[in-house]
Design a protein around this motif. Sequence first.
Motif, PDB file in Angstrom:
ATOM      1  N   GLU A  40      21.428  -3.465  14.732  1.00  0.00           N
ATOM      2  CA  GLU A  40      21.169  -4.901  14.721  1.00  0.00           C
ATOM      3  C   GLU A  40      20.437  -5.365  13.465  1.00  0.00           C
ATOM      4  OE1 GLU A  40      18.473  -7.708  17.447  1.00  0.00           O
ATOM      5  OE2 GLU A  40      20.010  -6.575  18.530  1.00  0.00           O
ATOM      6  N   LYS A  41      19.470  -4.578  12.993  1.00  0.00           N
ATOM      7  CA  LYS A  41      18.666  -4.962  11.827  1.00  0.00           C
ATOM      8  C   LYS A  41      19.048  -4.202  10.567  1.00  0.00           C
ATOM      9  CE  LYS A  41      14.736  -6.092  14.724  1.00  0.00           C
ATOM     10  NZ  LYS A  41      13.340  -5.778  15.044  1.00  0.00           N
ATOM     11  N   GLY A  42      20.066  -3.367  10.652  1.00  0.00           N
ATOM     12  CA  GLY A  42      20.495  -2.595   9.495  1.00  0.00           C
ATOM     13  C   GLY A  42      19.905  -1.192   9.508  1.00  0.00           C
ATOM     14  N   THR A  43      20.455  -0.373   8.640  1.00  0.00           N
ATOM     15  CA  THR A  43      20.003   1.005   8.490  1.00  0.00           C
ATOM     16  C   THR A  43      19.811   1.293   7.009  1.00  0.00           C
ATOM     17  OG1 THR A  43      21.182   1.725  10.476  1.00  0.00           O
ATOM     18  CG2 THR A  43      20.632   3.437   8.882  1.00  0.00           C
ATOM     19  N   ASP A  44      18.640   1.807   6.656  1.00  0.00           N
ATOM     20  CA  ASP A  44      18.371   2.218   5.281  1.00  0.00           C
ATOM     21  C   ASP A  44      18.967   3.601   5.069  1.00  0.00           C
ATOM     22  OD1 ASP A  44      16.932  -0.077   4.614  1.00  0.00           O
ATOM     23  OD2 ASP A  44      15.048   0.777   5.333  1.00  0.00           O
ATOM     24  N   ILE A  45      19.705   3.752   3.971  1.00  0.00           N
ATOM     25  CA  ILE A  45      20.345   5.017   3.639  1.00  0.00           C
ATOM     26  C   ILE A  45      19.887   5.414   2.242  1.00  0.00           C
ATOM     27  CG2 ILE A  45      22.536   6.202   3.276  1.00  0.00           C
ATOM     28  CD1 ILE A  45      23.752   4.004   5.131  1.00  0.00           C
ATOM     29  N   GLU A  46      19.437   6.669   2.107  1.00  0.00           N
ATOM     30  CA  GLU A  46      19.025   7.176   0.806  1.00  0.00           C
ATOM     31  C   GLU A  46      19.733   8.501   0.564  1.00  0.00           C
ATOM     32  OE1 GLU A  46      15.063   7.617  -1.981  1.00  0.00           O
ATOM     33  OE2 GLU A  46      14.808   7.324   0.162  1.00  0.00           O
ATOM     34  N   LEU A  47      20.202   8.687  -0.666  1.00  0.00           N
ATOM     35  CA  LEU A  47      20.961   9.868  -1.056  1.00  0.00           C
ATOM     36  C   LEU A  47      20.156  10.676  -2.065  1.00  0.00           C
ATOM     37  CD1 LEU A  47      23.779  11.261  -0.886  1.00  0.00           C
ATOM     38  CD2 LEU A  47      24.451   9.855  -2.837  1.00  0.00           C
ATOM     39  N   PHE A  48      20.036  11.980  -1.809  1.00  0.00           N
ATOM     40  CA  PHE A  48      19.309  12.901  -2.684  1.00  0.00           C
ATOM     41  C   PHE A  48      20.267  13.992  -3.140  1.00  0.00           C
ATOM     42  CE2 PHE A  48      16.373  11.094   0.325  1.00  0.00           C
ATOM     43  CZ  PHE A  48      15.226  10.819  -0.417  1.00  0.00           C
ATOM     44  N   ILE A  49      20.037  14.516  -4.359  1.00  0.00           N
ATOM     45  CA  ILE A  49      20.876  15.599  -4.883  1.00  0.00           C
ATOM     46  C   ILE A  49      19.997  16.793  -5.249  1.00  0.00           C
ATOM     47  CG2 ILE A  49      20.840  14.720  -7.247  1.00  0.00           C
ATOM     48  CD1 ILE A  49      23.740  15.775  -7.528  1.00  0.00           C
ATOM     49  N   LEU A  50      20.530  17.964  -4.946  1.00  0.00           N
ATOM     50  CA  LEU A  50      19.877  19.219  -5.309  1.00  0.00           C
ATOM     51  C   LEU A  50      20.918  20.075  -6.018  1.00  0.00           C
ATOM     52  CD1 LEU A  50      17.493  21.229  -5.125  1.00  0.00           C
ATOM     53  CD2 LEU A  50      18.431  21.972  -2.929  1.00  0.00           C
ATOM     54  N   GLY A  60      20.185   7.195  -5.006  1.00  0.00           N
ATOM     55  CA  GLY A  60      20.704   5.919  -4.543  1.00  0.00           C
ATOM     56  C   GLY A  60      20.136   5.523  -3.203  1.00  0.00           C
ATOM     57  N   LYS A  61      19.971   4.199  -3.030  1.00  0.00           N
ATOM     58  CA  LYS A  61      19.503   3.629  -1.768  1.00  0.00           C
ATOM     59  C   LYS A  61      20.339   2.396  -1.456  1.00  0.00           C
ATOM     60  CE  LYS A  61      14.605   4.719  -2.341  1.00  0.00           C
ATOM     61  NZ  LYS A  61      13.262   4.170  -2.399  1.00  0.00           N
ATOM     62  N   VAL A  62      20.592   2.191  -0.173  1.00  0.00           N
ATOM     63  CA  VAL A  62      21.319   1.008   0.262  1.00  0.00           C
ATOM     64  C   VAL A  62      20.924   0.724   1.712  1.00  0.00           C
ATOM     65  CG1 VAL A  62      23.361   2.265   1.073  1.00  0.00           C
ATOM     66  CG2 VAL A  62      23.596  -0.075   0.306  1.00  0.00           C
ATOM     67  N   THR A  63      21.013  -0.541   2.110  1.00  0.00           N
ATOM     68  CA  THR A  63      20.846  -0.893   3.515  1.00  0.00           C
ATOM     69  C   THR A  63      22.212  -1.301   4.040  1.00  0.00           C
ATOM     70  OG1 THR A  63      18.578  -1.624   3.193  1.00  0.00           O
ATOM     71  CG2 THR A  63      19.692  -2.396   5.172  1.00  0.00           C
ATOM     72  N   CYS A  64      22.641  -0.660   5.111  1.00  0.00           N
ATOM     73  CA  CYS A  64      23.954  -0.903   5.702  1.00  0.00           C
ATOM     74  C   CYS A  64      23.792  -1.780   6.936  1.00  0.00           C
ATOM     75  CB  CYS A  64      24.610   0.417   6.074  1.00  0.00           C
ATOM     76  SG  CYS A  64      26.242   0.210   6.816  1.00  0.00           S
ATOM     77  N   TYR A  65      24.530  -2.888   6.972  1.00  0.00           N
ATOM     78  CA  TYR A  65      24.524  -3.771   8.134  1.00  0.00           C
ATOM     79  C   TYR A  65      25.827  -3.661   8.916  1.00  0.00           C
ATOM     80  CZ  TYR A  65      20.403  -5.759   6.017  1.00  0.00           C
ATOM     81  OH  TYR A  65      19.148  -5.910   5.483  1.00  0.00           O
ATOM     82  N   GLY A  66      26.791  -2.992   8.360  1.00  0.00           N
ATOM     83  CA  GLY A  66      28.080  -2.819   9.027  1.00  0.00           C
ATOM     84  C   GLY A  66      28.062  -1.593   9.919  1.00  0.00           C
TER      85      GLY A  66
END
Length: 88
Positions: A40-50, A60-66
Amino acid sequence: MYACAAKSDDEYAVIVTHFNDDDNAEPKKAEIDLVNIGGEKGTDIELFILDETHDCESVGKVTCYGERLTLELNFPNFTSYLIKLKRK
């Protein structure tokens, strides 16, 4: 390629790695579909690389509402991506 996932009440994590004993293995490309994640309020997504030059760096960071997000990632050999998700 290998993957592993974990979750708690409102946080999720997925790690995907490309490992091959052959040091000359070709890179792999992957589409990772994250489904039913918006909330309902979105989800924060963060991507890390090793890998050999990144020590679990945020890339990278993004907030997904879909309800669906597709990540297209390139995986050289011995590379891992950590995807963290947190519902708001």
